[in-house]
Design an enzyme around this catalytic site. Structure first.
Site, PDB file in Angstrom:
ATOM      1  N   GLN A  88      -3.207   1.721   4.512  1.00 52.29           N
ATOM      2  CA  GLN A  88      -2.311   0.664   5.000  1.00 52.29           C
ATOM      3  C   GLN A  88      -0.992   1.280   5.435  1.00 52.29           C
ATOM      4  O   GLN A  88      -0.135   0.595   5.969  1.00 52.29           O
ATOM      5  CB  GLN A  88      -2.003  -0.325   3.879  1.00 52.29           C
ATOM      6  CG  GLN A  88      -3.182  -1.065   3.330  1.00 52.29           C
ATOM      7  CD  GLN A  88      -2.728  -2.111   2.311  1.00 52.29           C
ATOM      8  OE1 GLN A  88      -2.387  -3.222   2.643  1.00 52.29           O
ATOM      9  NE2 GLN A  88      -2.720  -1.725   1.059  1.00 52.29           N
ATOM     10  N   ASN A  89      -0.822   2.567   5.113  1.00 48.37           N
ATOM     11  CA  ASN A  89       0.487   3.182   5.348  1.00 48.37           C
ATOM     12  C   ASN A  89       0.662   3.584   6.804  1.00 48.37           C
ATOM     13  O   ASN A  89      -0.290   3.955   7.485  1.00 48.37           O
ATOM     14  CB  ASN A  89       0.659   4.405   4.450  1.00 48.37           C
ATOM     15  CG  ASN A  89       0.720   4.014   2.980  1.00 48.37           C
ATOM     16  OD1 ASN A  89       0.953   2.850   2.671  1.00 48.37           O
ATOM     17  ND2 ASN A  89       0.501   4.969   2.102  1.00 48.37           N
ATOM     18  N   HIS A 106      -2.591  -0.297   9.688  1.00 50.70           N
ATOM     19  CA  HIS A 106      -1.343  -0.954  10.111  1.00 50.70           C
ATOM     20  C   HIS A 106      -0.526  -0.117  11.077  1.00 50.70           C
ATOM     21  O   HIS A 106       0.683  -0.304  11.192  1.00 50.70           O
ATOM     22  CB  HIS A 106      -0.515  -1.317   8.874  1.00 50.70           C
ATOM     23  CG  HIS A 106      -1.173  -2.379   8.032  1.00 50.70           C
ATOM     24  ND1 HIS A 106      -0.855  -2.620   6.725  1.00 50.70           N
ATOM     25  CD2 HIS A 106      -2.151  -3.268   8.335  1.00 50.70           C
ATOM     26  CE1 HIS A 106      -1.604  -3.613   6.243  1.00 50.70           C
ATOM     27  NE2 HIS A 106      -2.407  -4.007   7.207  1.00 50.70           N
ATOM     28  N   SER A 174      -1.096  -3.183  -4.088  1.00 49.51           N
ATOM     29  CA  SER A 174      -1.097  -4.407  -4.892  1.00 49.51           C
ATOM     30  C   SER A 174      -2.175  -5.367  -4.405  1.00 49.51           C
ATOM     31  O   SER A 174      -2.340  -6.442  -4.956  1.00 49.51           O
ATOM     32  CB  SER A 174       0.279  -5.068  -4.816  1.00 49.51           C
ATOM     33  OG  SER A 174       0.630  -5.294  -3.468  1.00 49.51           O
TER      34      SER A 174
HETATM   35  P1  NAD Z   1       3.001  -3.018  -1.947  1.00 46.71           P
HETATM   36  O1  NAD Z   1       4.420  -2.669  -1.846  1.00 46.71           O
HETATM   37  O2  NAD Z   1       2.595  -4.409  -1.884  1.00 46.71           O
HETATM   38  O3  NAD Z   1       2.387  -2.439  -3.287  1.00 46.71           O
HETATM   39  C1  NAD Z   1       2.633  -1.163  -3.709  1.00 46.71           C
HETATM   40  C2  NAD Z   1       1.730  -0.838  -4.906  1.00 46.71           C
HETATM   41  O4  NAD Z   1       2.001   0.498  -5.261  1.00 46.71           O
HETATM   42  C3  NAD Z   1       1.962  -1.706  -6.144  1.00 46.71           C
HETATM   43  O5  NAD Z   1       0.721  -2.187  -6.593  1.00 46.71           O
HETATM   44  C4  NAD Z   1       2.560  -0.725  -7.165  1.00 46.71           C
HETATM   45  O6  NAD Z   1       2.126  -0.987  -8.487  1.00 46.71           O
HETATM   46  C5  NAD Z   1       2.006   0.588  -6.674  1.00 46.71           C
HETATM   47  N1  NAD Z   1       2.767   1.784  -6.991  1.00 46.71           N
HETATM   48  C6  NAD Z   1       4.103   1.950  -7.087  1.00 46.71           C
HETATM   49  N2  NAD Z   1       4.404   3.237  -7.385  1.00 46.71           N
HETATM   50  C7  NAD Z   1       3.214   3.900  -7.468  1.00 46.71           C
HETATM   51  C8  NAD Z   1       2.836   5.243  -7.733  1.00 46.71           C
HETATM   52  N3  NAD Z   1       3.748   6.209  -7.949  1.00 46.71           N
HETATM   53  N4  NAD Z   1       1.520   5.560  -7.726  1.00 46.71           N
HETATM   54  C9  NAD Z   1       0.574   4.606  -7.488  1.00 46.71           C
HETATM   55  N5  NAD Z   1       0.871   3.322  -7.255  1.00 46.71           N
HETATM   56  C10 NAD Z   1       2.178   2.977  -7.228  1.00 46.71           C
HETATM   57  O7  NAD Z   1       2.338  -2.133  -0.845  1.00 46.71           O
HETATM   58  P2  NAD Z   1       1.000  -2.300  -0.129  1.00 46.71           P
HETATM   59  O8  NAD Z   1       0.040  -3.101  -0.969  1.00 46.71           O
HETATM   60  O9  NAD Z   1       0.657  -0.940   0.289  1.00 46.71           O
HETATM   61  O10 NAD Z   1       1.305  -3.203   1.176  1.00 46.71           O
HETATM   62  C11 NAD Z   1       2.493  -3.356   1.814  1.00 46.71           C
HETATM   63  C12 NAD Z   1       2.485  -3.000   3.289  1.00 46.71           C
HETATM   64  O11 NAD Z   1       3.612  -2.204   3.510  1.00 46.71           O
HETATM   65  C13 NAD Z   1       1.349  -2.191   3.760  1.00 46.71           C
HETATM   66  O12 NAD Z   1       0.900  -2.766   4.909  1.00 46.71           O
HETATM   67  C14 NAD Z   1       1.915  -0.833   4.125  1.00 46.71           C
HETATM   68  O13 NAD Z   1       1.493  -0.477   5.411  1.00 46.71           O
HETATM   69  C15 NAD Z   1       3.360  -1.038   4.251  1.00 46.71           C
HETATM   70  N6  NAD Z   1       4.194   0.078   3.738  1.00 46.71           N
HETATM   71  C16 NAD Z   1       3.931   1.372   4.118  1.00 46.71           C
HETATM   72  C17 NAD Z   1       4.697   2.423   3.626  1.00 46.71           C
HETATM   73  C18 NAD Z   1       4.375   3.826   4.060  1.00 46.71           C
HETATM   74  O14 NAD Z   1       3.823   4.030   5.122  1.00 46.71           O
HETATM   75  N7  NAD Z   1       4.670   4.840   3.226  1.00 46.71           N
HETATM   76  C19 NAD Z   1       5.735   2.168   2.744  1.00 46.71           C
HETATM   77  C20 NAD Z   1       5.996   0.830   2.386  1.00 46.71           C
HETATM   78  C21 NAD Z   1       5.205  -0.192   2.881  1.00 46.71           C
END
Ligand code: NAD
Length: 232
Positions: A88-89, A106, A174
């Site tokens: 999703q990242n 995404h 999540s």
């Molecule tokens: P979310 O923010 O809804 O959930 C993040 C999850 O990560 C939570 O369940 C939390 O418990 C867990 N988490 C936190 N720290 C962690 C760790 N060190 N190790 C393992 N798990 C950990 O994010 P989501 O469900 O990925 O969805 C949100 C949307 O935001 C997605 O579409 C994503 O594309 C986007 N997003 C992307 C990035 C990126 O590209 N790095 C960053 C932020 C959000």
């Protein structure tokens, strides 16, 4: 012996230990911005400069970040399994760690896209898209990401991959953002499922799921040794 199909579905949590904030955790990105101001087609119509700036900041941060141990374990698992990453990242940390098969649900922040022709993509090697940067047809460039309310064109190929999984692992998600979160429902019932995430969720409705309640880097080491022990 034929290698088993291992599908690894990753969310923002896998990149947290690389210093990239997740969206929903406390201290996450949405505390400083409202989704509707920076990550919707309406926001882009209203204020493209703010949206561009938000993603420029994300891109800058991502370019400065490095893959962590969890990304590396995903690569090491290729020695034992047919690994398909579905992420999703929007960051490129899986690619930089060396994963071969990465499907971005995404979008990818290291690409710019024409706002008038979705087929025109441009690889970026710098952090900034400027208002006034145009595609060859004269349309403003926008980040190549899927905004809330937009279609998820990669969902269909992702479903196909998930439906052929022998083993399915979710890391750092999540499972709240749809349609991506529904992917697990396409995984065959008999496939073993794992979740690596420190969060406290009730996922009792998902059969054959083992939850490793750890951060991604530590959790993926545990997963790797359990998978190897059990399936090789
Ligand atoms: P979310 O923010 O809804 O959930 C993040 C999850 O990560 C939570 O369940 C939390 O418990 C867990 N988490 C936190 N720290 C962690 C760790 N060190 N190790 C393992 N798990 C950990 O994010 P989501 O469900 O990925 O969805 C949100 C949307 O935001 C997605 O579409 C994503 O594309 C986007 N997003 C992307 C990035 C990126 O590209 N790095 C960053 C932020 C959000």
């Amino acid at each position: 012996m034929k290698k088993k199909n291992l599908v690894i579905f990753t969310g923002a949590g896998i990149s947290e230990e690389s210093g990239l904030k997740t969206f929903r955790d406390s201290g996450g990105l949405w505390e400083n911005y409202r989704i509707e101001d920076v990550a919707t087609p309406e926001a882009w119509e209203r204020n493209p400069a703010l949206v561009t700036e938000f993603y420029n900041m994300r891109r800058k941060q991502i370019m400065e970040a490095l893959p962590n141990r969890a990304h590396e374990v995903c690569v090491e698992l290729e020695n034992y399994f047919n690994v398909q990453i579905i992420t999703q990242n929007i960051d490129d940390l899986h690619e930089r760690a060396g994963s071969k098969n990465v499907l971005h649900l995404h979008g990818e922040i290291m690409y710019a896209r024409s706002s008038g022709d979705e087929n025109l993509l441009y690889k970026l090697n710098h952090w900034e898209i400027k208002i006034g940067d145009k595609c060859e047809k004269g349309y403003q460039l926008r980040p190549h990401v899927v905004w809330f309310g937009e279609m998820v064109p990669m969902m269909e190929p992702a479903i196909l991959k998930a439906s052929h999984a022998d083993l399915f692992v979710v890391v750092g998600s999540s499972l709240q953002v749809y349609p991506a979160a529904s992917l697990i429902h396409y995984v065959p019932e008999e496939a073993e499922k794992w979740l690596v995430d420190p969060g406290n969720f009730n996922l009792s409705h998902i059969q054959k799921l083992r939850h490793i309640r750890k951060k991604a880097s530590e959790g993926m080491e545990i997963l790797k040794s359990e998978l190897i022990q059990k399936h090789l």
